[in-house]
Write a protein that holds these residues in place. Sequence first.
Motif, short mmCIF file in Angstrom:
data_model
loop_
_atom_site.label_atom_id
_atom_site.label_comp_id
_atom_site.label_asym_id
_atom_site.label_seq_id
_atom_site.Cartn_x
_atom_site.Cartn_y
_atom_site.Cartn_z
N THR A 1 19.44 47.10 81.61
CA THR A 1 19.14 46.90 83.04
C THR A 1 17.94 45.97 83.23
O THR A 1 16.94 46.08 82.50
N ASN A 2 18.06 45.09 84.19
CA ASN A 2 16.94 44.23 84.57
C ASN A 2 15.70 45.09 84.83
O ASN A 2 15.78 46.13 85.46
N LYS A 3 14.54 44.64 84.33
CA LYS A 3 13.35 45.49 84.40
C LYS A 3 12.91 45.79 85.83
O LYS A 3 12.32 46.84 86.10
N TYR A 4 13.20 44.89 86.77
CA TYR A 4 12.83 45.15 88.16
C TYR A 4 13.73 46.22 88.77
O TYR A 4 13.27 47.07 89.53
N VAL A 5 15.01 46.16 88.43
CA VAL A 5 15.93 47.20 88.90
C VAL A 5 15.57 48.54 88.28
O VAL A 5 15.55 49.57 88.97
N LEU A 6 15.25 48.54 86.99
CA LEU A 6 14.90 49.78 86.31
C LEU A 6 13.58 50.33 86.82
O LEU A 6 13.41 51.55 86.94
N TRP A 7 12.64 49.43 87.14
CA TRP A 7 11.39 49.90 87.75
C TRP A 7 11.67 50.62 89.05
O TRP A 7 11.08 51.67 89.33
N GLY A 8 12.60 50.07 89.85
CA GLY A 8 12.96 50.72 91.10
C GLY A 8 13.50 52.11 90.87
O GLY A 8 13.16 53.07 91.58
N HIS A 9 14.36 52.25 89.84
CA HIS A 9 14.90 53.58 89.51
C HIS A 9 13.78 54.52 89.09
O HIS A 9 13.70 55.65 89.59
N HIS A 10 12.93 54.07 88.17
CA HIS A 10 11.89 54.96 87.66
C HIS A 10 10.89 55.34 88.75
O HIS A 10 10.57 56.52 88.92
N PHE A 11 10.44 54.36 89.50
CA PHE A 11 9.44 54.60 90.55
C PHE A 11 9.94 55.58 91.60
O PHE A 11 9.27 56.56 91.93
N THR A 12 11.15 55.33 92.11
CA THR A 12 11.64 56.21 93.18
C THR A 12 12.07 57.57 92.66
O THR A 12 12.05 58.55 93.40
N SER A 13 12.48 57.64 91.38
CA SER A 13 12.87 58.94 90.81
C SER A 13 11.65 59.84 90.61
O SER A 13 11.73 61.04 90.86
N VAL A 14 10.55 59.26 90.16
CA VAL A 14 9.36 60.10 89.91
C VAL A 14 8.57 60.34 91.19
O VAL A 14 7.90 61.37 91.34
N ALA A 15 8.63 59.38 92.13
CA ALA A 15 7.83 59.50 93.34
C ALA A 15 8.63 60.21 94.43
O ALA A 15 9.05 59.60 95.40
N GLY A 16 8.84 61.49 94.26
CA GLY A 16 9.55 62.26 95.26
C GLY A 16 8.60 62.67 96.38
O GLY A 16 7.67 61.95 96.73
N SER B 1 15.58 56.67 82.24
CA SER B 1 15.00 55.33 82.13
C SER B 1 15.12 54.76 80.72
O SER B 1 15.41 53.57 80.54
N SER B 2 14.90 55.57 79.69
CA SER B 2 14.93 55.08 78.31
C SER B 2 16.32 54.61 77.91
O SER B 2 16.47 53.77 77.01
N LYS B 3 17.34 55.12 78.57
CA LYS B 3 18.72 54.75 78.26
C LYS B 3 19.13 53.43 78.93
O LYS B 3 20.22 52.93 78.69
N GLN B 4 18.24 52.90 79.78
CA GLN B 4 18.55 51.68 80.52
C GLN B 4 17.58 50.54 80.21
O GLN B 4 17.67 49.46 80.79
N LEU B 5 16.64 50.77 79.29
CA LEU B 5 15.61 49.79 78.98
C LEU B 5 16.22 48.60 78.24
O LEU B 5 16.72 48.73 77.13
N ASP B 6 16.16 47.43 78.85
CA ASP B 6 16.76 46.24 78.25
C ASP B 6 15.94 45.74 77.06
O ASP B 6 16.48 45.45 75.99
N LYS B 7 14.64 45.61 77.25
CA LYS B 7 13.73 45.19 76.18
C LYS B 7 12.60 46.21 76.06
O LYS B 7 12.15 46.76 77.06
N GLU B 8 12.14 46.43 74.84
CA GLU B 8 11.07 47.41 74.66
C GLU B 8 9.81 47.01 75.41
O GLU B 8 9.09 47.88 75.92
N THR B 9 9.53 45.73 75.51
CA THR B 9 8.34 45.28 76.22
C THR B 9 8.40 45.59 77.72
O THR B 9 7.38 45.59 78.40
N ASP B 10 9.61 45.87 78.24
CA ASP B 10 9.75 46.25 79.66
C ASP B 10 9.13 47.61 79.94
O ASP B 10 8.92 47.96 81.11
N ALA B 11 8.87 48.40 78.89
CA ALA B 11 8.30 49.74 79.07
C ALA B 11 6.96 49.69 79.79
O ALA B 11 6.60 50.62 80.52
N ARG B 12 6.24 48.62 79.58
CA ARG B 12 4.94 48.49 80.24
C ARG B 12 5.09 48.39 81.76
O ARG B 12 4.40 49.07 82.52
#
Length: 571
Positions: free
Chosen positions: A52-67, A314-325
Amino acid sequence: MNSLFLAVIGVAMMIGGYLLYSKFLGKKVFQLSPSYKTPAHTMEDGVDFVPTNKYVLWGHHFTSVAGAAPIIGPAVAVIWGWFPAFLWVTIGTVFAAGMHDMGVLWASQRHRGQSIGLLSGRYIGKRGRMLFLVVIFLLLLMVNTAFGVVISGLLISTPSSVIPTWGAIAVALCIGQAIYRLKWNLPLVSVVGVVALYSLMLIGDKYPISLPETVLGIPAAGVWIIILFIYAFCASLLPVWMLLQPRDYINGLQLFIGLGILYASFLFTRPDLVAPAFREDVPAGTPGMFPLLFVTIACGAISGFHGMVASGTSSKQLDKETDARFVGYFGAVGEGLLALGTIIATTAGFRTYQEWESIYSEFNAGGVNAFVEGGGNLLNEGLGISTSLSATILATMAVLFAATTMDSGVRLQRIVVQEIGDTAGIKINTFLATCIAVLVAFGLTFSQGTDGSGGMTIWPLFGTTNQLMAGLSLSILLLILMHLRRPTWPILIPLLFLTVMSLWAAFIQLGTFFQEGNWLLFSMDVIIVLAAIWIIVEVFLAVGRMKQTKQIEWTDEDIDAPKPEPVDSKA
């Protein structure tokens, strides 16, 4: 004190943390490798494992944790004054939450996308793993049931949020098709999606929708909760690219814009904080600030639920490891900004101290309603947005935050059910695991009546359980780094602080539940505390075994790149 000054300091601290501290973590501690092939590629299945594109994945992670929690926690905690809440949110985000999310995301994807509960078995053994999974299951149960009640309450109190809330699902489905089927470019998709969502808010403000007081004998609150569980059941079974990813991404953009609007109101109104920095005349019955502050504000400073999202989806959708930051650390920064905005809205959004004091007349009297009211006043005064539309925007923000968390929570609950089954030697398919996850939450929610009030039954345990979970996740991360002979102090210091505060708060709660004769919460608290202490003992035993081991043996299931390439500093 002027609220704008507080906002500037807080934002500068969090952005500085991302630019500087996360770079240090990525380079020296986690040693992110741009060439490492993530599980999203090696195990791609089109359902859970999807690059997944890191910006799309950021959107998933951010909105999932920020309830709703980063709104509820700070909005309650300011009863002790704004300064302690401000310090914990800013320092916690920079040195604890960002590191935790980024670290767990990295550790999970280095272990084939395993959840933090499952991979704990590798480092502390089968007993610790089962206890870990039990704590995770209970925490997810608290989130899924309570957030259903919170969303239902907001849909009833702010009927103008109904259309944008449910319309966002249709927008997300279209966005998913546009990205993955039609191959639209991301900027175009983003603009169309955001415009659609804000258009829905305008429509919702003009055409509010309210349910009848009862439908087939069920109160309106219960009806909304039933609809929410049906939706969550269906959403958790769909491939992540079809609904979860696009919904979270477009919601993330919309919510970040909403935060921008809220912060813009601080800039234009520059209101003074009417609440004191430290409140000395707290209402009778208010517990002491230490250690309760650090479990009242969980999400927004550090949260165990984040680790479940990071390692569960999120870990199952990480395209590049450097996107973790970007995904992990900056995702936590997004939530920290929401918590900071909540602190300012609930302490500067009222005209006088007496008006604020009337809201905070007792502990737990603040919450989402204080955020909507205070923030709505600032949007009205600073940006000229009508009171009605201001309430619609903020209520929709709160609902969408909570709804995306509930989406991910049910999916994670399904994964945990399957992992518990695997640990017990029982194979549970996806559909059955989802049924179990939803039915358990549904049963608890309606255990006290058809209004769904049972969903809040075990919520008082959330703060301590959530923070204990964060400490336990950090303990696994600590063991992994010790195996790799890497710096551990960035993990050890938050781990020790959080564990002490969480256990201290849990024991205080045990006394409270005992005095009140609340045997359900007392029993569950005992189980959670004993499980946490047992896991901590297992961690100490694992450290002892590790010190006796002279050589580390690597397998495909472990961290398989001991000497990764340098991190991309522009990530």
